[in-house]
Design a protein around this motif. Structure first.
Motif, PDB file in Angstrom:
ATOM      1  N   ASP A   1       0.828  -1.210   0.000  1.00 54.92           N
ATOM      2  CA  ASP A   1       0.000   0.000   0.000  1.00 54.92           C
ATOM      3  C   ASP A   1       0.857   1.252   0.000  1.00 54.92           C
ATOM      4  OD1 ASP A   1      -2.394  -1.344  -0.093  1.00 54.92           O
ATOM      5  OD2 ASP A   1      -2.620  -1.437   2.099  1.00 54.92           O
TER       6      ASP A   1
ATOM      7  N   ARG B   1       2.437   1.727  -3.438  1.00 53.42           N
ATOM      8  CA  ARG B   1       1.430   2.196  -4.391  1.00 53.42           C
ATOM      9  C   ARG B   1       1.142   3.682  -4.179  1.00 53.42           C
ATOM     10  NH1 ARG B   1      -3.609   2.863  -3.654  1.00 53.42           N
ATOM     11  NH2 ARG B   1      -3.727   1.557  -1.800  1.00 53.42           N
ATOM     12  N   ALA B   2       1.022   4.116  -2.927  1.00 57.52           N
ATOM     13  CA  ALA B   2       0.753   5.521  -2.643  1.00 57.52           C
ATOM     14  C   ALA B   2       1.915   6.400  -3.072  1.00 57.52           C
ATOM     15  CB  ALA B   2       0.470   5.700  -1.150  1.00 57.52           C
ATOM     16  N   ARG B   3       3.139   5.949  -2.841  1.00 57.63           N
ATOM     17  CA  ARG B   3       4.314   6.724  -3.247  1.00 57.63           C
ATOM     18  C   ARG B   3       4.361   6.845  -4.773  1.00 57.63           C
ATOM     19  NH1 ARG B   3       9.451   4.480  -0.794  1.00 57.63           N
ATOM     20  NH2 ARG B   3       8.799   2.727  -2.051  1.00 57.63           N
ATOM     21  N   ASN B   4       4.058   5.769  -5.493  1.00 58.03           N
ATOM     22  CA  ASN B   4       4.033   5.829  -6.962  1.00 58.03           C
ATOM     23  C   ASN B   4       2.955   6.775  -7.459  1.00 58.03           C
ATOM     24  OD1 ASN B   4       6.156   4.063  -7.210  1.00 58.03           O
ATOM     25  ND2 ASN B   4       4.869   2.265  -7.501  1.00 58.03           N
ATOM     26  N   ALA B   5       1.790   6.765  -6.816  1.00 54.84           N
ATOM     27  CA  ALA B   5       0.714   7.675  -7.216  1.00 54.84           C
ATOM     28  C   ALA B   5       1.123   9.120  -6.996  1.00 54.84           C
ATOM     29  CB  ALA B   5      -0.556   7.357  -6.431  1.00 54.84           C
ATOM     30  N   THR B   6       1.836   9.408  -5.913  1.00 56.52           N
ATOM     31  CA  THR B   6       2.297  10.766  -5.637  1.00 56.52           C
ATOM     32  C   THR B   6       3.318  11.194  -6.684  1.00 56.52           C
ATOM     33  OG1 THR B   6       1.967  10.371  -3.291  1.00 56.52           O
ATOM     34  CG2 THR B   6       3.337  12.245  -3.877  1.00 56.52           C
ATOM     35  N   ASP B   7       4.215  10.303  -7.039  1.00 62.94           N
ATOM     36  CA  ASP B   7       5.221  10.635  -8.048  1.00 62.94           C
ATOM     37  C   ASP B   7       4.575  10.928  -9.400  1.00 62.94           C
ATOM     38  OD1 ASP B   7       7.189  10.317  -6.173  1.00 62.94           O
ATOM     39  OD2 ASP B   7       7.775   8.307  -6.837  1.00 62.94           O
ATOM     40  N   ILE B   8       3.585  10.146  -9.740  1.00 60.73           N
ATOM     41  CA  ILE B   8       2.909  10.350 -11.024  1.00 60.73           C
ATOM     42  C   ILE B   8       2.186  11.685 -11.038  1.00 60.73           C
ATOM     43  CG2 ILE B   8       1.012   9.501 -12.467  1.00 60.73           C
ATOM     44  CD1 ILE B   8       1.896   6.655 -11.664  1.00 60.73           C
ATOM     45  N   ALA B   9       1.575  12.032  -9.911  1.00 54.40           N
ATOM     46  CA  ALA B   9       0.809  13.273  -9.840  1.00 54.40           C
ATOM     47  C   ALA B   9       1.691  14.510  -9.738  1.00 54.40           C
ATOM     48  CB  ALA B   9      -0.138  13.218  -8.649  1.00 54.40           C
ATOM     49  N   SER B  10       2.938  14.347  -9.433  1.00 51.83           N
ATOM     50  CA  SER B  10       3.819  15.490  -9.236  1.00 51.83           C
ATOM     51  C   SER B  10       4.047  16.223 -10.559  1.00 51.83           C
ATOM     52  CB  SER B  10       5.147  15.011  -8.661  1.00 51.83           C
ATOM     53  OG  SER B  10       6.080  16.052  -8.672  1.00 51.83           O
TER      54      SER B  10
ATOM     55  N   TYR C   1       6.597  15.584 -13.899  1.00 55.75           N
ATOM     56  CA  TYR C   1       5.955  15.547 -15.204  1.00 55.75           C
ATOM     57  C   TYR C   1       6.678  16.474 -16.178  1.00 55.75           C
ATOM     58  CZ  TYR C   1       2.516  16.368 -18.841  1.00 55.75           C
ATOM     59  OH  TYR C   1       1.901  16.512 -20.043  1.00 55.75           O
TER      60      TYR C   1
END
Length: 183
Positions: A99, A102-111, A115
């Motif tokens: 978990d 997954r949360a860390r990857n979601a934060t990286d993607i949203a950064s 981007y």
């Protein structure tokens, strides 16, 4: 007839218990038992089938090898324990849960910063599209259907036109045309 009668009275129905038990008699009995198919099958079922090669594992060398393998596996397990768990502590183990990853990857993607960095890096990697057979075909069709291109090609080839000499076929066609027009 007397022989038969004597045989029936004295021997028939009795076994050979009166004989001495000699080593050769014991040997014959044992050989008969071994030769018996029924006894052989019974021994096969009880002694060999289903056991595989377990008799080989009971030798001292085999026992020593099994013990050495077990000790080696325990050492490997303890070394993996030392490297993976003890040196990291509980906080790092908690950071590696599915978990949390997954949360860390979601934060990286949203950064947005990451981007923009990726977009800048990918700008340098753009390449031209290779002409596929479909693109080449479309260009050829466009050139064929273009009136402007058609007229340019015709004007370029005008000076190269040569009148065709009269052939017998051409003369026949001309004569036929005259006949049709008179009719």
């Amino acid at each position: 007839k007397e022989y038969r009668k004597d045989f029936e009275e004295s021997m028939k129905g009795r076994n050979l218990t009166g004989l001495e038990v000699t080593p050769s008699l014991l040997h014959v009995k044992y050989a008969t038992k071994i030769a018996s198919e029924k006894e052989y099958r019974k021994d096969l079922e009880e002694g060999v089938k289903g056991k595989g090669l377990t008799a080989l594992e009971e030798t001292p060398d085999m026992l020593r090898a099994k013990n050495a393998t077990q000790i080696l596996n325990e050492k490997e397990y303890k070394r993996a324990l030392e490297q993976e768990i003890r040196g990291k502590g509980l906080t790092e183990l908690a950071l590696e849960t599915p978990d949390f990853v997954r949360a860390r990857n979601a934060t990286d993607i949203a950064s947005q910063i990451k981007y923009k960095q990726l977009a800048e890096m990918e700008k340098a990697n753009y390449t031209s599209v290779v002409d596929t057979p479909e693109i080449i075909h479309a260009q050829q069709v466009k050139n064929l259907s273009s009136q402007k291109k058609y007229k340019e090609d015709a004007e370029k080839s005008m000076p190269y036109y040569v009148p065709v000499a009269d052939t017998p076929e051409m003369q026949r066609v001309r004569e036929n045309q005259k006949n049709f027009s008179m009719v």
